[in-house]
Design a protein around this motif. Structure first.
Motif, PDB file in Angstrom:
ATOM      1  N   UNK A  87      -3.941  -5.147  21.709  1.00  0.00           N
ATOM      2  CA  UNK A  87      -4.647  -4.871  20.564  1.00  0.00           C
ATOM      3  C   UNK A  87      -4.266  -4.360  19.265  1.00  0.00           C
ATOM      4  N   UNK A  88      -2.926  -4.221  19.504  1.00  0.00           N
ATOM      5  CA  UNK A  88      -2.035  -3.739  18.156  1.00  0.00           C
ATOM      6  C   UNK A  88      -1.761  -5.007  17.511  1.00  0.00           C
ATOM      7  N   UNK A  89      -1.940  -6.096  17.980  1.00  0.00           N
ATOM      8  CA  UNK A  89      -1.492  -7.451  17.228  1.00  0.00           C
ATOM      9  C   UNK A  89      -2.444  -7.423  16.074  1.00  0.00           C
ATOM     10  N   UNK A  90      -1.624  -7.722  14.835  1.00  0.00           N
ATOM     11  CA  UNK A  90      -2.179  -7.631  13.418  1.00  0.00           C
ATOM     12  C   UNK A  90      -1.128  -8.040  12.338  1.00  0.00           C
ATOM     13  N   UNK A  91      -1.554  -8.097  11.090  1.00  0.00           N
ATOM     14  CA  UNK A  91      -0.454  -8.250  10.379  1.00  0.00           C
ATOM     15  C   UNK A  91      -0.601  -6.771   9.665  1.00  0.00           C
ATOM     16  N   UNK A  92       0.790  -6.117   9.537  1.00  0.00           N
ATOM     17  CA  UNK A  92       0.690  -4.792   9.187  1.00  0.00           C
ATOM     18  C   UNK A  92       1.242  -4.767   7.657  1.00  0.00           C
ATOM     19  N   UNK A  93       0.567  -3.936   6.797  1.00  0.00           N
ATOM     20  CA  UNK A  93       0.929  -3.695   5.729  1.00  0.00           C
ATOM     21  C   UNK A  93       1.306  -2.346   5.305  1.00  0.00           C
ATOM     22  N   UNK A  94       2.295  -2.107   4.569  1.00  0.00           N
ATOM     23  CA  UNK A  94       2.644  -0.852   3.985  1.00  0.00           C
ATOM     24  C   UNK A  94       1.922  -0.821   2.373  1.00  0.00           C
ATOM     25  N   UNK A  95       1.494   0.550   1.991  1.00  0.00           N
ATOM     26  CA  UNK A  95       0.901   0.624   0.848  1.00  0.00           C
ATOM     27  C   UNK A  95       1.643   1.873   0.211  1.00  0.00           C
ATOM     28  N   UNK A  96       1.521   2.394  -1.129  1.00  0.00           N
ATOM     29  CA  UNK A  96       2.062   3.167  -1.774  1.00  0.00           C
ATOM     30  C   UNK A  96       0.803   3.802  -2.926  1.00  0.00           C
ATOM     31  N   UNK A  97       0.563   5.150  -2.855  1.00  0.00           N
ATOM     32  CA  UNK A  97      -0.362   5.790  -3.607  1.00  0.00           C
ATOM     33  C   UNK A  97       0.091   7.008  -4.481  1.00  0.00           C
ATOM     34  N   UNK A  98      -0.475   7.176  -5.513  1.00  0.00           N
ATOM     35  CA  UNK A  98       0.113   8.372  -6.327  1.00  0.00           C
ATOM     36  C   UNK A  98      -1.014   9.567  -6.154  1.00  0.00           C
ATOM     37  N   UNK A  99      -2.236   8.908  -5.787  1.00  0.00           N
ATOM     38  CA  UNK A  99      -3.457   9.801  -5.680  1.00  0.00           C
ATOM     39  C   UNK A  99      -3.541  10.932  -4.497  1.00  0.00           C
ATOM     40  N   UNK A 100      -4.329  11.863  -4.680  1.00  0.00           N
ATOM     41  CA  UNK A 100      -4.495  12.802  -3.665  1.00  0.00           C
ATOM     42  C   UNK A 100      -5.647  12.418  -2.863  1.00  0.00           C
ATOM     43  N   UNK A 101      -6.116  13.205  -1.871  1.00  0.00           N
ATOM     44  CA  UNK A 101      -7.291  12.880  -1.322  1.00  0.00           C
ATOM     45  C   UNK A 101      -6.702  12.723   0.167  1.00  0.00           C
ATOM     46  N   UNK A 102      -7.752  11.911   0.864  1.00  0.00           N
ATOM     47  CA  UNK A 102      -7.391  11.853   2.469  1.00  0.00           C
ATOM     48  C   UNK A 102      -6.363  10.624   2.476  1.00  0.00           C
ATOM     49  N   UNK A 103      -6.289   9.476   1.781  1.00  0.00           N
ATOM     50  CA  UNK A 103      -5.498   8.581   1.943  1.00  0.00           C
ATOM     51  C   UNK A 103      -5.693   7.794   3.056  1.00  0.00           C
ATOM     52  N   UNK A 104      -7.028   7.678   3.651  1.00  0.00           N
ATOM     53  CA  UNK A 104      -6.972   6.866   4.835  1.00  0.00           C
ATOM     54  C   UNK A 104      -7.785   5.565   4.547  1.00  0.00           C
ATOM     55  N   UNK A 161      -8.164   1.865   2.143  1.00  0.00           N
ATOM     56  CA  UNK A 161      -7.368   0.933   1.653  1.00  0.00           C
ATOM     57  C   UNK A 161      -7.508   1.171   0.054  1.00  0.00           C
ATOM     58  N   UNK A 162      -8.748   1.612  -0.375  1.00  0.00           N
ATOM     59  CA  UNK A 162      -8.899   1.752  -1.843  1.00  0.00           C
ATOM     60  C   UNK A 162      -8.391   2.695  -2.530  1.00  0.00           C
ATOM     61  N   UNK A 163      -7.676   3.829  -1.994  1.00  0.00           N
ATOM     62  CA  UNK A 163      -6.968   5.115  -2.468  1.00  0.00           C
ATOM     63  C   UNK A 163      -5.505   4.322  -2.660  1.00  0.00           C
ATOM     64  N   UNK A 164      -5.092   3.132  -2.464  1.00  0.00           N
ATOM     65  CA  UNK A 164      -3.714   2.786  -2.401  1.00  0.00           C
ATOM     66  C   UNK A 164      -3.599   1.748  -3.552  1.00  0.00           C
ATOM     67  N   UNK A 165      -2.341   1.831  -4.356  1.00  0.00           N
ATOM     68  CA  UNK A 165      -2.213   1.228  -5.695  1.00  0.00           C
ATOM     69  C   UNK A 165      -1.106  -0.103  -5.601  1.00  0.00           C
ATOM     70  N   UNK A 166      -0.360  -0.061  -4.644  1.00  0.00           N
ATOM     71  CA  UNK A 166       0.614  -0.866  -4.395  1.00  0.00           C
ATOM     72  C   UNK A 166       0.620  -1.274  -2.850  1.00  0.00           C
ATOM     73  N   UNK A 167       0.929  -2.769  -2.639  1.00  0.00           N
ATOM     74  CA  UNK A 167       0.936  -3.303  -1.304  1.00  0.00           C
ATOM     75  C   UNK A 167       1.875  -4.393  -1.277  1.00  0.00           C
ATOM     76  N   UNK A 168       2.701  -4.203   0.152  1.00  0.00           N
ATOM     77  CA  UNK A 168       3.293  -5.124   0.454  1.00  0.00           C
ATOM     78  C   UNK A 168       2.922  -6.451   0.894  1.00  0.00           C
ATOM     79  N   UNK A 169       3.411  -7.404   1.246  1.00  0.00           N
ATOM     80  CA  UNK A 169       3.285  -8.651   1.602  1.00  0.00           C
ATOM     81  C   UNK A 169       2.703  -8.827   3.083  1.00  0.00           C
TER      82      UNK A 169
END
Length: 123
Positions: free
Chosen positions: A88-105, A107-115
């Motif tokens: 059930x861990x099978x998936x496409x995994x993405x990393x993302x970067x954020x300069x915001x505060x908050x919970x950061x849980x 997707x909308x809280x992140x500004x940049x995404x990998x492929x």
């Protein structure tokens, strides 16, 4: 702008391990929180875990105790160590970067995404 490139995905048997890497380039002089998300076929993208610039981590219940996030700020690279993998861990995994505060849980809280990188766990 920050560019993110994931690597390390692949095919692994259930119970095995993989380590994903996320290399950042561009405006890496700023402090970013790094998050990991995944998306399985036919499902929405879901939160896996995140690490703030100061090193605070938080994980989804589904991966807690099995996955670990780390980062090497000198190399501008974040890692996702995945142990005890399940089908059930099978998936496409993405990393993302954020300069915001908050919970950061979310997707909308992140500004940049990998492929994304594919992780497939066979039973």
């Amino acid at each position: 702008q920050v560019q993110l490139v994931e690597s390390g995905g692949g095919l692994v048997q259930a119970g095995g391990s993989l380590r994903l890497s996320c290399a950042a380039s561009g405006r890496t002089d700023r402090s970013y929180a790094m998050g990991w998300f995944r998306q399985a076929p036919g499902k929405e993208r879901e939160f896996v875990g995140r690490m703030t610039w100061s090193g605070s981590t938080y994980y989804a219940d589904s991966v807690k105790g099995r996955f670990t996030i780390s980062r090497d700020n000198a190399k501008n690279t974040a890692y996702l160590q995945m142990n005890g993998l399940k089908p059930e861990d099978t998936a496409v995994y993405y990393c993302a970067a954020s300069r915001r505060g908050g919970s950061l849980i979310s997707a909308g809280e992140y500004d940049y995404w990998g492929q994304g990188t594919q992780v497939t766990v066979s039973s």
